[in-house]
Every structure is written in C-alpha cells, then in structure tokens.
Write an enzyme that holds these catalytic residues in place. Structure first.
Site, PDB file in Angstrom:
ATOM      1  CB  SER A  16     -19.736 -28.013  -0.087  1.00  0.00           C
ATOM      2  OG  SER A  16     -20.345 -27.720  -1.313  1.00  0.00           O
ATOM      3  NE  ARG A  28     -15.375 -41.205  -5.968  1.00  0.00           N
ATOM      4  CZ  ARG A  28     -15.812 -40.467  -4.975  1.00  0.00           C
ATOM      5  NH1 ARG A  28     -17.059 -40.060  -4.959  1.00  0.00           N
ATOM      6  NH2 ARG A  28     -15.019 -40.124  -3.968  1.00  0.00           N
ATOM      7  CG  LEU A  77     -13.723 -29.074 -23.899  1.00  0.00           C
ATOM      8  CD1 LEU A  77     -14.518 -30.330 -24.259  1.00  0.00           C
ATOM      9  CD2 LEU A  77     -12.392 -29.492 -23.292  1.00  0.00           C
ATOM     10  CG  HIS A 116      -4.371 -32.244  -4.030  1.00  0.00           C
ATOM     11  ND1 HIS A 116      -5.400 -33.135  -4.267  1.00  0.00           N
ATOM     12  CD2 HIS A 116      -4.310 -32.097  -2.673  1.00  0.00           C
ATOM     13  CE1 HIS A 116      -5.931 -33.505  -3.109  1.00  0.00           C
ATOM     14  NE2 HIS A 116      -5.282 -32.897  -2.132  1.00  0.00           N
ATOM     15  CD  GLU A 139     -25.858 -45.232 -19.213  1.00  0.00           C
ATOM     16  OE1 GLU A 139     -25.446 -46.223 -18.576  1.00  0.00           O
ATOM     17  OE2 GLU A 139     -27.049 -45.075 -19.524  1.00  0.00           O
ATOM     18  CB  ILE A 184     -22.811 -39.195  -6.317  1.00  0.00           C
ATOM     19  CG1 ILE A 184     -23.487 -40.324  -7.111  1.00  0.00           C
ATOM     20  CG2 ILE A 184     -22.983 -37.867  -7.044  1.00  0.00           C
ATOM     21  CD1 ILE A 184     -23.058 -40.471  -8.545  1.00  0.00           C
ATOM     22  CG  ASP A 220     -11.551 -39.749  -4.814  1.00  0.00           C
ATOM     23  OD1 ASP A 220     -10.870 -38.925  -4.160  1.00  0.00           O
ATOM     24  OD2 ASP A 220     -12.133 -40.725  -4.289  1.00  0.00           O
ATOM     25  NE  ARG A 269     -10.258 -33.896   1.417  1.00  0.00           N
ATOM     26  CZ  ARG A 269      -9.884 -34.631   0.394  1.00  0.00           C
ATOM     27  NH1 ARG A 269      -8.696 -34.457  -0.154  1.00  0.00           N
ATOM     28  NH2 ARG A 269     -10.685 -35.547  -0.107  1.00  0.00           N
ATOM     29  CG  ASN A 286      -5.596 -35.782  -6.908  1.00  0.00           C
ATOM     30  OD1 ASN A 286      -5.641 -36.546  -7.869  1.00  0.00           O
ATOM     31  ND2 ASN A 286      -6.098 -34.556  -6.938  1.00  0.00           N
ATOM     32  N   GLY A 287      -4.653 -38.052  -3.160  1.00  0.00           N
ATOM     33  CA  GLY A 287      -4.000 -38.257  -1.865  1.00  0.00           C
ATOM     34  C   GLY A 287      -3.324 -39.625  -1.806  1.00  0.00           C
TER      35      GLY A 287
HETATM   36  C1  IPE Z   1     -14.910 -35.923  -4.044  1.00  0.00           C
HETATM   37  O1  IPE Z   1     -13.843 -36.615  -3.507  1.00  0.00           O
HETATM   38  C2  IPE Z   1     -14.538 -34.478  -4.255  1.00  0.00           C
HETATM   39  C3  IPE Z   1     -13.549 -34.206  -5.298  1.00  0.00           C
HETATM   40  C4  IPE Z   1     -13.022 -35.069  -6.101  1.00  0.00           C
HETATM   41  C5  IPE Z   1     -13.194 -32.818  -5.414  1.00  0.00           C
HETATM   42  P1  IPE Z   1     -13.686 -36.872  -1.946  1.00  0.00           P
HETATM   43  O2  IPE Z   1     -12.419 -37.610  -1.758  1.00  0.00           O
HETATM   44  O3  IPE Z   1     -13.846 -35.590  -1.194  1.00  0.00           O
HETATM   45  O4  IPE Z   1     -14.951 -37.795  -1.646  1.00  0.00           O
HETATM   46  P2  IPE Z   1     -15.226 -38.783  -0.411  1.00  0.00           P
HETATM   47  O5  IPE Z   1     -14.902 -38.019   0.838  1.00  0.00           O
HETATM   48  O6  IPE Z   1     -14.294 -39.954  -0.567  1.00  0.00           O
HETATM   49  O7  IPE Z   1     -16.641 -39.179  -0.543  1.00  0.00           O
HETATM   50  C1  IPE Z   2      -9.448 -35.819  -4.914  1.00  0.00           C
HETATM   51  O1  IPE Z   2      -8.402 -36.560  -4.379  1.00  0.00           O
HETATM   52  C2  IPE Z   2      -9.158 -34.346  -4.949  1.00  0.00           C
HETATM   53  C3  IPE Z   2      -9.847 -33.557  -3.920  1.00  0.00           C
HETATM   54  C4  IPE Z   2     -10.776 -34.007  -3.127  1.00  0.00           C
HETATM   55  C5  IPE Z   2      -9.462 -32.172  -3.793  1.00  0.00           C
HETATM   56  P1  IPE Z   2      -8.339 -36.911  -2.839  1.00  0.00           P
HETATM   57  O2  IPE Z   2      -7.523 -35.868  -2.147  1.00  0.00           O
HETATM   58  O3  IPE Z   2      -9.684 -37.100  -2.277  1.00  0.00           O
HETATM   59  O4  IPE Z   2      -7.535 -38.282  -2.877  1.00  0.00           O
HETATM   60  P2  IPE Z   2      -7.759 -39.530  -1.928  1.00  0.00           P
HETATM   61  O5  IPE Z   2      -9.175 -39.952  -2.096  1.00  0.00           O
HETATM   62  O6  IPE Z   2      -7.440 -39.088  -0.540  1.00  0.00           O
HETATM   63  O7  IPE Z   2      -6.784 -40.527  -2.454  1.00  0.00           O
HETATM   64 MG    MG Z   3     -10.844 -38.755  -2.085  1.00  0.00          MG
END
Ligand code: IPE
Ligand code: IPE
Ligand code: MG
Length: 251
Positions: free
Chosen positions: A63, A178, A128, A34, A197, A185, A17, A68, A19-20
């Site tokens: 899912s 995470r 792996l 991404h 863990e 989760i 999590d 988005r 990337n955005g």
């Molecule tokens: C969880 O991240 C899904 C992935 C990393 C692919 P999200 O960014 O979608 O999770 P929430 O919305 O913050 O719970």
């Molecule tokens: C996780 O990064 C990747 C995917 C959910 C595809 P995010 O895109 O959720 O990044 P943030 O949480 O917005 O920074």
């Molecule tokens: Mg995210």
C-alpha cells in the site's frame, strides 16, 4: 528406524525485498531489478512446489509503494501486466492456483480484468496455492475485514475477523522469509504472521535461489514452535490437548 521427514512448512510467506539494490549494483534502472525479481519468483514457485510446500504468499507491491517515483510505480504496473500474459499459462500447466490479494480499486480496469482472468483460469488447480499480495497492506487487511464483518452484522471477535481476512482460504504462514537484509515486516501479514517463524536473509531477492531456500528450510526445521506452551508440553504433548493447534503444524 526410518529417518523422519524434515519438518517442513505448509505455508511460506516472502517479503521479496532488494530488487532496487540489485539493479543499482549493476548500474541498471530499478525497474530492471523488479524484472529480475519476477524471474526469481518464477524459480521460487517451482522450488517450493518441488519441496512439498502447499501455499506460497508473496509481497509484490505494498500500500505504501504508491509513494515511490511515478516512473517506478508505472513500471511495476506494467511488469504485472506482462507477467500475467507471460507466466500465467505455464503456472497453470504446473498446477498452480493463483489468488491476487489486496485492494483492487486503485488499479486500472485492464489490470483488474487480467487479475480476475488469471484467478479464473487457475481455479481448478491444486498443486500449489500462490497468493500474490499486490496493493496489499496488513492494516488495510484488518480494516477491510472489520468493515465487511460489521456490514454483515457480525460480532468483531478473532474468529469472525479471521474469516474475513484476505487469506481466509489458507492456514496461517508457518515461515515468513524476508530477503534484502532488512529486519522488519513492513506491513505485510501482520495478523496472519502472529506465530510465523521469521527468517531474514541478506541475499537480495533476485539472488535468492534454491540453495538459499534450502538454508531457510533447514533453519525452520530446527525451530521449536511452542504457540505459547512450554517446551515440555510441545515435545511430550498431553493427549487431551491434541487438536488444539490443528491446522498450524504440518509435517
Ligand atoms: C516491502 O518492501 C514491500 C514489498 C516487498 C513489496 P519495501 O522495500 O517497500 O519495505 P521498506 O520500505 O524497506 O520497509
Ligand atoms: C522490493 O524491492 C520490491 C518492491 C517493493 C516492489 P525494492 O524495490 O524495495 O528493493 P530495494 O529495497 O530498494 O533494494
Ligand atoms: Mg525495499
């Protein structure tokens, strides 16, 4: 006395999590984050393999991520197609066996064919196992397992469901990481992570490097995994109880 090797996870699961936010900090479009996330994943595959980890499961698209903006969803689909073409040959040479985990019916025919091809191309590899969870949700997984078990006329016991879950080919994750600072989760491996863990890092996924992995591994090495037992039982196991936790502890 020779030093004991560090207590190391056999299976690591990661919610990749952040990337955005990584892209936003740089005034870049989210898809650029991404893209950098794919580079980070490529590096992490090398890093976990070099540290003796045997299974890596990553959350790449949930899912819920279909909700988005269209531009981001299509960017992610495109990125998967590009990564298949660009990364699979070198992953295969490195001995990585790839599995795609998740519902495929929502994906394009071309993408589905690419996933199948990557799985076939790497099926002999055994250094792996990389499980890429794409269009995956923990609730989807439990529902599909229950549906298939019922269709086969099997009783819905824990052991039976376990056999039908999407990660039935590997032991449960020992460590669930995470990145990105959130402590949840988000519908990842809700069945399989029952005794994982948990480790939360504030680093955004594109910034999660080898040093950050080593911090997580050091933290894991200091945990006491009790699986419902007392601390005394775990540190001085009763020989008659041995084997009960088979497949869950890996030195
Ligand atoms: C969880 O991240 C899904 C992935 C990393 C692919 P999200 O960014 O979608 O999770 P929430 O919305 O913050 O719970
Ligand atoms: C996780 O990064 C990747 C995917 C959910 C595809 P995010 O895109 O959720 O990044 P943030 O949480 O917005 O920074
Ligand atoms: Mg995210």
């Amino acid at each position: 006395m020779p030093e004991q090797p560090a207590f190391r996870p056999h299976h690591i699961a990661i919610v990749m999590d952040g990337n955005g936010r990584w892209a936003k900090k740089r005034m870049l479009p989210r898809v650029a984050g991404h893209k950098q996330g794919v580079t980070s994943l490529r590096r992490m595959v090398e890093a976990v393999g070099a540290r003796g980890v045997r299974v890596l499961s990553v959350f790449a698209f949930s899912s819920e991520n279909w909700n988005r903006p269209d531009e981001e969803v299509s960017g992610l689909m495109q990125l998967l197609a590009t990564a298949l073409a660009k990364e699979v040959p070198s992953l295969s040479r490195a001995g990585v066996r790839i599995h795609f985990i998740g519902e495929r019916s929502g994906l394009s025919d071309k993408l589905r064919a690419g996933l199948e091809q990557a799985e076939t191309q790497t099926q002999q590899n055994d250094k792996l196992i990389l499980n890429v969870c794409f269009n995956y949700g923990g609730r989807w997984d439990i529902a599909q397992a229950a549906r298939r078990a019922a269709e086969a006329g099997e009783a819905l016991t824990e052991a039976v469901l376990d056999r039908y879950m999407a990660l039935a080919h590997v032991p449960d994750p020992d460590l669930l990481i995470r990145t990105g600072g959130e402590k949840r989760i988000s519908n990842f491996l809700i069945w399989q992570a029952a005794y994982a863990e948990l480790y939360f890092s504030n680093r955004l996924w594109p910034d999660f490097d080898e040093a950050a992995l080593d911090e997580a591994l050091a933290d894991f090495a200091g945990r006491e995994r009790r699986f419902g037992l007392t601390s005394e039982q775990v540190t001085r196991p009763n020989p008659s109880a041995q084997g009960k936790s088979e497949g869950r502890e890996h030195a």
